[in-house]
Write an enzyme that holds these catalytic residues in place. Structure first.
Site, mmCIF file in Angstrom:
data_model
loop_
_atom_site.group_PDB
_atom_site.id
_atom_site.type_symbol
_atom_site.label_atom_id
_atom_site.label_comp_id
_atom_site.label_asym_id
_atom_site.label_seq_id
_atom_site.Cartn_x
_atom_site.Cartn_y
_atom_site.Cartn_z
ATOM 1 N NE ARG A 84 4.373 -8.858 10.903
ATOM 2 C CZ ARG A 84 3.962 -8.009 11.533
ATOM 3 N NH1 ARG A 84 3.505 -8.110 12.674
ATOM 4 N NH2 ARG A 84 4.875 -6.721 11.399
ATOM 5 C CD GLU A 111 -2.893 1.190 2.510
ATOM 6 O OE1 GLU A 111 -3.725 2.029 2.478
ATOM 7 O OE2 GLU A 111 -2.677 0.213 3.142
ATOM 8 C CE LYS A 159 3.367 0.317 4.970
ATOM 9 N NZ LYS A 159 2.914 0.303 3.435
#
Length: 543
Positions: free
Chosen positions: A257, A31, A267
């Site tokens: 992850r 994103e 983020k």
């Protein structure tokens, strides 16, 4: 060519063997609401390397479904980072926003199938109606409105008849489902904000869960690889594809992850660090962003080796920071030119040397790689040594210069203290020494082991700034802390002013540096009026 081992590779091999797929298609879908970080490197590396190995295709798809957070500058930085990592984008760059009209038509299809409806509950009410893990949800009063009513309201949403939060499109699944995610999730919401690509063409935007699986289908993605936190979302991913008229049906697979010691990779939390000016920006060397790691002196090769080292699995684990540092340390050890720097300078005057005399001493640029050539270091009457290498009095374990200890200047002669001069505040101003001019090449033959310290001739010294970095957080796993800012390391960045050799800058400009006995450093070329070095990593693991 690199190969990714592990369960995902095994799945792909089986799918190719069984002819379930003829060409592997993966995607990397960031994103554009921030800079890429080391967690993205793992995903990027996995998707691009698999596509390369199996002669397939990897799409860079910008997941731009939230105009409130997304900016063109992030699109630019993401492209730049991927190219720096060495992955070829060619024309494989897409945006979810390119599919807005198609996604909208799929939403219409769900409404017509009585599988979606326009809800006018507000966010708080939707959350209350959704229930909890122990308590089932209850139906919205708008859930049973007719197809015509929902179609009409959805078109009004699109045309701007509603304000933000006044209406949304929800999937009609099961408000009593054990998975809260499947209790009529939101598919579209109203956002009155100009989009970085579509400008003001749209006032409604699909959620990530709705847009992602449809985009995967449109692009013919065969293996949609994501991290374990999306495992629950897989149910919705498959429900959406099962209930719309897609031609291609991609499969989602989850892996663990990246979690790294003393680091946050959220983020949202990284944005807080930037906005609160805890760091100087997204490219601060203490940030785990690609631009931060690059500024610190990390290389694409070292980051790829790190990804290969940690592998891909379904098991969550906290990776030790030294595992990352060892990858760049091993690389820099092989390619870095050796030189000397003085971080905390103190002046030494060699009294028994002629003031006009100086001597060029030739040394190898790399002790194990003669092909890297030699350099000349100047030895003269006035030199700088590091303050840490001198103590007036010390125990026998201390190998630096003292009133009693004789030490060897690296590559040069032995010296011993004759006198110490102080300033008015009682600080050492300079050290008067004598040298033994018969000891230039005798260090291999000397019977008594003495300390070796680094130094720079005053005539050859150029002022420079050195930045030393340690982890930004004081605890190993700040990611799990709600008040993570309480654990900021106030000493994570230390600035020193010292000296480097003139010849270092002339001859080594395109090489990484190993300042002997100190660490590996990377020169910051953005400065034109001063010389700045960032420490990439220490010579040895200190944790």
């Amino acid at each position: 060519m690199n190969k990714i081992n592990g369960f995902i590779n095994n799945i792909i091999q089986q799918d190719i063997k069984k002819k379930i797929i003829t060409k592997l298609r993966t995607r990397f879908p960031p994103e554009p609401n921030g800079y890429l970080h080391i967690g993205h490197i793992k995903s990027m590396h996995l998707n691009f390397i698999l596509a390369e190995y199996y002669k397939g295709c990897c799409k860079l798809r910008f997941d731009d479904t939230n105009p409130k957070k997304e900016k063109n500058k992030f699109v630019t930085s993401i492209k730049k980072d991927i190219l720096w990592m060495g992955f070829n984008l060619n024309k494989n760059i897409t945006f979810t926003s390119e599919y807005f009209e198609i996604i909208y038509q799929y939403a219409i299809e769900l409404i017509k199938k009585k599988l979606a409806y326009v809800d006018q509950l507000n966010k708080i009410q939707i959350k209350q109606y959704r229930g909890t893990l122990k308590q089932p949800g209850k139906n919205s009063p708008y859930r049973n409105q007719t197809i015509e009513e929902s179609l009409n309201l959805f078109k009004k949403m699109k045309k701007g008849f509603f304000s933000e939060g006044q209406a949304c499109l929800r999937a009609k699944i099961n408000m009593k489902a054990s998975s809260i995610l499947m209790r009529d999730p939101v598919l579209y919401r109203i956002i009155h904000k100009e989009h970085h690509k579509t400008k003001n063409s749209w006032l409604i935007y699909p959620t990530y869960d709705f847009a992602h699986c449809i985009s995967d289908s449109i692009e013919g993605i065969t293996h949609s690889l994501c991290t374990l936190e999306f495992k629950e979302n897989k149910k919705l991913y498959e429900w959406i594809l099962d209930n719309i008229s897609v031609v291609h049906y991609p499969k989602q697979y989850e892996y663990a992850r990246l979690k790294l010691e003393y680091t946050v990779l959220s983020k949202r939390k990284l944005t807080i660090l930037v906005k609160n000016k805890i760091v100087s920006g997204w490219n601060d060397p203490r940030m785990p962003t690609i631009s931060g790691l690059k500024k610190k002196g990390y290389t694409p090769e070292s980051l790829k080796k790190f990804c290969n080292k940690i592998g891909v699995s379904k098991q969550d684990s906290l990776i030790e920071l030294h595992s990352l540092e060892s990858c760049i340390r091993n690389e820099l050890n092989k390619q870095s030119m050796r030189t000397m720097a003085i971080i905390d300078p103190i002046l030494v005057i060699i009294e028994n040397m002629n003031e006009k005399k100086y001597e060029n001493i030739s040394v190898l640029n790399h002790p194990k790689m003669p092909n890297m050539g030699i350099r000349n270091i100047v030895f003269s009457k006035e030199i700088y040594i590091d303050k840490s290498d001198f103590k007036e009095y010390a125990d026998e374990k201390y190998k630096g210069l003292t009133l009693k200890n004789t030490v060897r200047l690296r590559y040069a002669y032995t010296i011993k203290v004759k006198d110490i001069k102080y300033d008015k505040k009682g600080n050492i101003k300079k050290i008067l020494c004598t040298y033994d001019n018969t000891t230039l090449h005798t260090y291999k033959n000397q019977k008594k082991k003495i300390g070796i310290i680094h130094w720079i001739s005053k005539n050859d010294a150029i002022p420079a700034y050195f930045y030393f970095y340690s982890p930004l957080f004081t605890i190993k796993n700040p990611e799990i802390e709600k008040n993570f800012l309480n654990f900021i390391n106030l000493h994570s960045k230390i600035k020193k002013k010292g000296f480097v050799n003139k010849e270092t800058l002339i001859n080594f400009n395109n090489y990484p540096f190993q300042f002997e006995r100190i660490g590996y450093f990377f020169i910051d070329k953005k400065y034109t009026n001063k010389i700045v070095f960032h420490q990439t990593v220490s010579l040895k693991n200190k944790r």
